[in-house]
Design an enzyme around this catalytic site. Structure first.
Site, PDB file in Angstrom:
ATOM      1  N   ARG A  62      -4.093   8.677  -3.799  1.00  0.00           N
ATOM      2  CA  ARG A  62      -2.778   9.218  -3.429  1.00  0.00           C
ATOM      3  C   ARG A  62      -1.753   9.005  -4.534  1.00  0.00           C
ATOM      4  O   ARG A  62      -0.747   9.713  -4.575  1.00  0.00           O
ATOM      5  CB  ARG A  62      -2.344   8.635  -2.083  1.00  0.00           C
ATOM      6  CG  ARG A  62      -3.213   9.165  -0.923  1.00  0.00           C
ATOM      7  CD  ARG A  62      -2.815   8.565   0.393  1.00  0.00           C
ATOM      8  NE  ARG A  62      -3.022   7.138   0.457  1.00  0.00           N
ATOM      9  CZ  ARG A  62      -4.188   6.538   0.710  1.00  0.00           C
ATOM     10  NH1 ARG A  62      -5.270   7.267   0.961  1.00  0.00           N
ATOM     11  NH2 ARG A  62      -4.286   5.233   0.731  1.00  0.00           N
ATOM     12  N   GLU A  99      -9.209  -8.660   0.326  1.00  0.00           N
ATOM     13  CA  GLU A  99      -9.254  -9.704   1.355  1.00  0.00           C
ATOM     14  C   GLU A  99     -10.659 -10.322   1.390  1.00  0.00           C
ATOM     15  O   GLU A  99     -10.821 -11.534   1.452  1.00  0.00           O
ATOM     16  CB  GLU A  99      -8.875  -9.106   2.705  1.00  0.00           C
ATOM     17  CG  GLU A  99      -8.606 -10.169   3.746  1.00  0.00           C
ATOM     18  CD  GLU A  99      -8.117  -9.570   5.051  1.00  0.00           C
ATOM     19  OE1 GLU A  99      -7.937  -8.333   5.101  1.00  0.00           O
ATOM     20  OE2 GLU A  99      -7.951 -10.329   6.003  1.00  0.00           O
TER      21      GLU A  99
HETATM   22  P1  AMP Z   1      -2.812  -3.244  -2.283  1.00  0.00           P
HETATM   23  O1  AMP Z   1      -3.692  -3.340  -3.477  1.00  0.00           O
HETATM   24  O2  AMP Z   1      -3.160  -4.202  -1.191  1.00  0.00           O
HETATM   25  O3  AMP Z   1      -1.342  -3.301  -2.658  1.00  0.00           O
HETATM   26  O4  AMP Z   1      -3.075  -1.825  -1.614  1.00  0.00           O
HETATM   27  C1  AMP Z   1      -2.509  -0.691  -2.180  1.00  0.00           C
HETATM   28  C2  AMP Z   1      -3.467   0.457  -2.196  1.00  0.00           C
HETATM   29  O5  AMP Z   1      -4.166   0.589  -0.973  1.00  0.00           O
HETATM   30  C3  AMP Z   1      -2.700   1.735  -2.418  1.00  0.00           C
HETATM   31  O6  AMP Z   1      -3.432   2.545  -3.319  1.00  0.00           O
HETATM   32  C4  AMP Z   1      -2.602   2.343  -1.042  1.00  0.00           C
HETATM   33  O7  AMP Z   1      -2.843   3.721  -1.102  1.00  0.00           O
HETATM   34  C5  AMP Z   1      -3.647   1.638  -0.201  1.00  0.00           C
HETATM   35  N1  AMP Z   1      -3.097   1.032   1.030  1.00  0.00           N
HETATM   36  C6  AMP Z   1      -3.080  -0.288   1.319  1.00  0.00           C
HETATM   37  N2  AMP Z   1      -2.584  -0.533   2.529  1.00  0.00           N
HETATM   38  C7  AMP Z   1      -2.248   0.677   3.030  1.00  0.00           C
HETATM   39  C8  AMP Z   1      -1.659   1.110   4.280  1.00  0.00           C
HETATM   40  N3  AMP Z   1      -1.316   0.239   5.240  1.00  0.00           N
HETATM   41  N4  AMP Z   1      -1.463   2.425   4.440  1.00  0.00           N
HETATM   42  C9  AMP Z   1      -1.807   3.296   3.479  1.00  0.00           C
HETATM   43  N5  AMP Z   1      -2.362   2.962   2.311  1.00  0.00           N
HETATM   44  C10 AMP Z   1      -2.580   1.663   2.081  1.00  0.00           C
END
Ligand code: AMP
Length: 175
Positions: A62, A99
């Site tokens: 995205r 996680e």
């Molecule tokens: P993080 O690495 O945990 O910051 O996760 C970010 C990535 O995971 C991004 O590329 C987001 O598109 C996706 N992502 C993580 N959590 C969500 C969520 N609750 N809703 C949508 N996309 C998420």
């Protein structure tokens, strides 16, 4: 900037997807709304206008949808950061913690380098692992991260703490 758009109604919460306990922030209604999509792109680009951005780096998948029009708005190039094995030429890669377990992101080794001023764009920052890995890839190349932009920040997960003080813009922050 022209008329502001209230973004929140264009984000759909999908509980327990892709796994129980996660509330997925679905941006597809925003992408489908021309005024909302244009407003989001402008709102992420304008804080970084006039700052010499040469490349916008967007993360699969995205981040491509938001990052590419932000790049066009800024007159910058677009560079994809992808999941392992998707980019056809020589890559640099960065592992980051999930996680449970780890994941890896890749960038074409020659995509950014010294002299590039980079804006990193993704749809959501959650724990910050994806963004931090992308910053590491960009900085290892010798390029400079000017800032990061997200449509949505899940601030209760503390992802911004992993951005090592880099400026970031989030259009919608959930606390
Ligand atoms: P993080 O690495 O945990 O910051 O996760 C970010 C990535 O995971 C991004 O590329 C987001 O598109 C996706 N992502 C993580 N959590 C969500 C969520 N609750 N809703 C949508 N996309 C998420």
């Amino acid at each position: 900037m022209s008329a502001s758009v209230h973004l929140e109604p264009h984000i759909r919460d999908v509980p327990d997807w892709p796994e129980p306990g996660v509330v997925f922030k679905d941006i597809t209604p925003l992408l489908a709304d021309p005024a909302g999509f244009a407003y989001a792109v402008r709102s992420l680009a304008e804080p970084f206008a006039g700052r010499g951005i040469t490349k916008v780096v967007g993360m699969e998948a995205r981040g491509f949808l938001i990052g590419a029009p932000v790049a066009l708005h800024l007159g910058a190039g677009f560079v994809p950061v992808r999941k392992p094995g998707k980019l056809p030429r020589a890559t640099d890669s960065e592992e980051y913690a999930l996680e449970y377990g780890t994941d890896r992101l890749e960038i074409h080794a020659d995509a950014v380098g010294a002299g590039d001023l980079v804006l990193v764009i993704d749809d959501v920052i959650a724990t910050g692992g994806t963004a931090a890995a992308t910053v590491a890839l960009v900085e290892r190349s010798g390029a400079t991260v000017v800032g990061l932009g997200f449509v949505i920040e899940l601030a209760f997960l503390g992802g911004a703490d992993k951005l090592a003080g880099h400026e970031h813009v989030s259009l919608l922050t959930y606390r």
